[in-house]
Design a protein around this motif. Structure first.
Motif: not given
Length: 171
Positions: A25-29, A75-79, A81-84, A96-98
């Protein structure tokens, strides 16, 4: 103006509620603010539409940089969007995936920027609006589909199962 106002309103509401403000959101703004200021000061449609394309290269570069320093941005952005579950992101298969998916999104953003700039230079503005929306949307859909497929595959290889929904309490 509407998108910019909505971004800032969302930030203010989150701050008033003492809720965390997502980095996305900060990046978008920040990007919308820069785009709006330059667009209003110059009055140039070319510069107004060029900025998001250049922003795509910046974001792609950030994804690449995050992989280079060992902290994949995906990996940071995934958190956001989703609660891991705690510790899940640190599993070696998911690390490795991230890393790989951050490289994928670096490519998606840079390709999106390159295609959009090419169209901005080559086609009239009315056609550009239609074509850039279609190409950007298509690239993003492909990126999301590949990311989800890759995530499920990484979980399976790690011996984990993905369950969506709210965990039920057991007596």
């Amino acid at each position: 103006v509407g998108a910019l106002a909505l971004c800032y309103l969302t930030i203010v509401v989150r701050l008033l509620r003492r809720a965390p403000v997502p980095a996305l959101l900060l990046l978008c703004a920040a990007l919308l603010t820069a785009r709006s200021i330059i667009g209003m000061l110059t009055g140039s449609a070319f510069l107004y539409f060029l900025q998001p394309s250049l922003g795509n290269f910046v974001i792609g570069g950030l994804f690449l940089l995050s992989v280079a320093i060992g902290r994949p941005m995906a990996g940071r952005l995934a958190g956001e969007f989703c609660a891991f579950p705690s510790g899940l992101v640190e599993h070696h298969r998911l690390r490795d995936f991230f890393r790989r998916v951050s490289l994928l999104w670096a490519f998606v953003f840079c390709a999106n920027g390159a295609v959009t700039i090419w169209m901005l230079v080559r086609v009239p503005v009315t056609e550009f609006l239609f074509l850039s929306f279609g190409s950007s949307t298509g690239l993003i859909i492909v990126g999301v589909a590949l990311s989800l497929w890759w995530f499920r595959r990484s979980l399976q290889r790690a011996g984990m199962r993905l369950r969506l929904g709210i965990a039920e309490a057991t007596p």
